[in-house]
Motif scaffolding. Structure first.
Motif, short mmCIF file in Angstrom:
data_model
loop_
_atom_site.label_atom_id
_atom_site.label_comp_id
_atom_site.label_asym_id
_atom_site.label_seq_id
_atom_site.Cartn_x
_atom_site.Cartn_y
_atom_site.Cartn_z
N GLN A 111 -4.57 -1.56 -12.95
CA GLN A 111 -3.87 -2.84 -12.80
C GLN A 111 -2.56 -2.63 -12.03
OE1 GLN A 111 -4.88 -5.95 -13.62
NE2 GLN A 111 -2.99 -6.69 -12.64
N LEU A 112 -1.86 -1.56 -12.30
CA LEU A 112 -0.61 -1.27 -11.58
C LEU A 112 -0.88 -1.07 -10.10
CD1 LEU A 112 1.00 1.15 -14.18
CD2 LEU A 112 1.94 -1.06 -13.49
N LEU A 113 -1.96 -0.40 -9.76
CA LEU A 113 -2.31 -0.20 -8.36
C LEU A 113 -2.60 -1.53 -7.68
CD1 LEU A 113 -4.59 2.97 -8.65
CD2 LEU A 113 -2.30 2.85 -7.64
N ASP A 114 -3.27 -2.43 -8.39
CA ASP A 114 -3.54 -3.75 -7.81
C ASP A 114 -2.26 -4.58 -7.67
OD1 ASP A 114 -6.25 -3.57 -7.29
OD2 ASP A 114 -6.83 -4.18 -9.32
N GLU A 115 -1.23 -4.21 -8.43
CA GLU A 115 0.07 -4.89 -8.31
C GLU A 115 0.98 -4.20 -7.30
OE1 GLU A 115 1.59 -4.84 -12.27
OE2 GLU A 115 0.10 -6.27 -13.04
#
Length: 248
Positions: A111-115
């Motif tokens: 999720q952090l990578l997608d953010e």
């Protein structure tokens, strides 16, 4: 994180023999983009994180986007309430050995990578110290098998992040065995951080097939993990030879 990074920068300046960073512009360029960044790094010493991410200019570390997230084993660094608070404040996601790839930290990292955040990983999952009197010409130090969590993380992302291989040299000499005062870091370590070119192109076709239901998720994560390991291993061996020639 800014306090720790500042202290580490002082250590780099006064507490090491030398520090060389090659390819820093590749990391700063990736971090300034709108895409997430995944760095995969060899693991030769306990202190490599947070020591190596502090190579970034201090002014960039004032911006949350330039502060790395990473994963850390529960039984190693989250061993009491004080350590838990400290490492949580340092953006470390708690992982549990033996719980497999489907655990909250892996999903949170994806999720952090997608953010468009930065996730730093040591995919070997444990320290891999080179042999004594290490000579990469005669006794190359191969990487251990990567944990499948790095592959699983990428299969969970909506957009493939920029993936950068990073090879660290010399951090294992900061707290080298055999010194009289083992709690104090050595001031004679020669540290090198080598940052390679992006390698996300190597796994994007596999991820595209997975999204189109043309392949199996488990096999995809295995294949991605091995591809990343091979690229970092080849890059690291090249860096080891160059650094050995410069320092001998």
């Amino acid at each position: 994180m800014l306090t720790v990074s500042s202290a580490v920068k002082l250590f780099y300046k006064f507490g090491t023999h030398s520090l060389k960073v090659r390819g820093l512009e590749k990391l700063t360029k990736a971090l300034s983009s709108s895409r997430g960044v995944l760095t995969i790094t060899n693991h030769r010493a306990v202190g490599e994180d947070p020591l190596w991410p502090a190579i970034l200019p201090l002014k960039t570390l004032l911006q949350p986007k330039y502060r790395r997230w990473t994963l850390g084993a529960s039984d190693v660094i989250f061993t009491n309430a004080i350590f838990r608070k400290f490492f949580q404040a340092g953006q470390v996601l708690e992982t549990y050995r033996g719980n497999g790839v489907d655990q909250p930290a892996v999903y949170q990292a994806a999720q952090l990578l997608d953010e468009a955040k930065w996730v730093s990983m040591f995919p070997e999952g444990r320290i891999n110290v080179p042999p004594p009197n290490f000579n990469p010409h005669t006794t190359p130090s191969p990487l251990r098998p990567f944990r499948w969590g790095v592959g699983r993380m990428l299969t969970l992302t909506e957009q493939t992040p920029t993936i950068l291989p990073i090879h660290l040299t010399g951090f294992n000499d900061v707290f080298k065995d055999g010194r009289k005062y083992t709690a104090l870091p050595s001031t004679n370590a020669r540290i090198t951080v080598d940052i390679g070119d992006p390698i996300n192109w190597t796994v994007e076709p596999l991820l595209e097939k997975l999204k189109n239901d043309q392949t199996d998720e488990i096999e995809t994560r295995k294949e991605i993990t091995e591809i990343l390991r091979k690229h970092l291993d080849d890059f690291g061996k090249t860096c080891d030879i160059r650094n050995y020639e410069e320092y001998k």
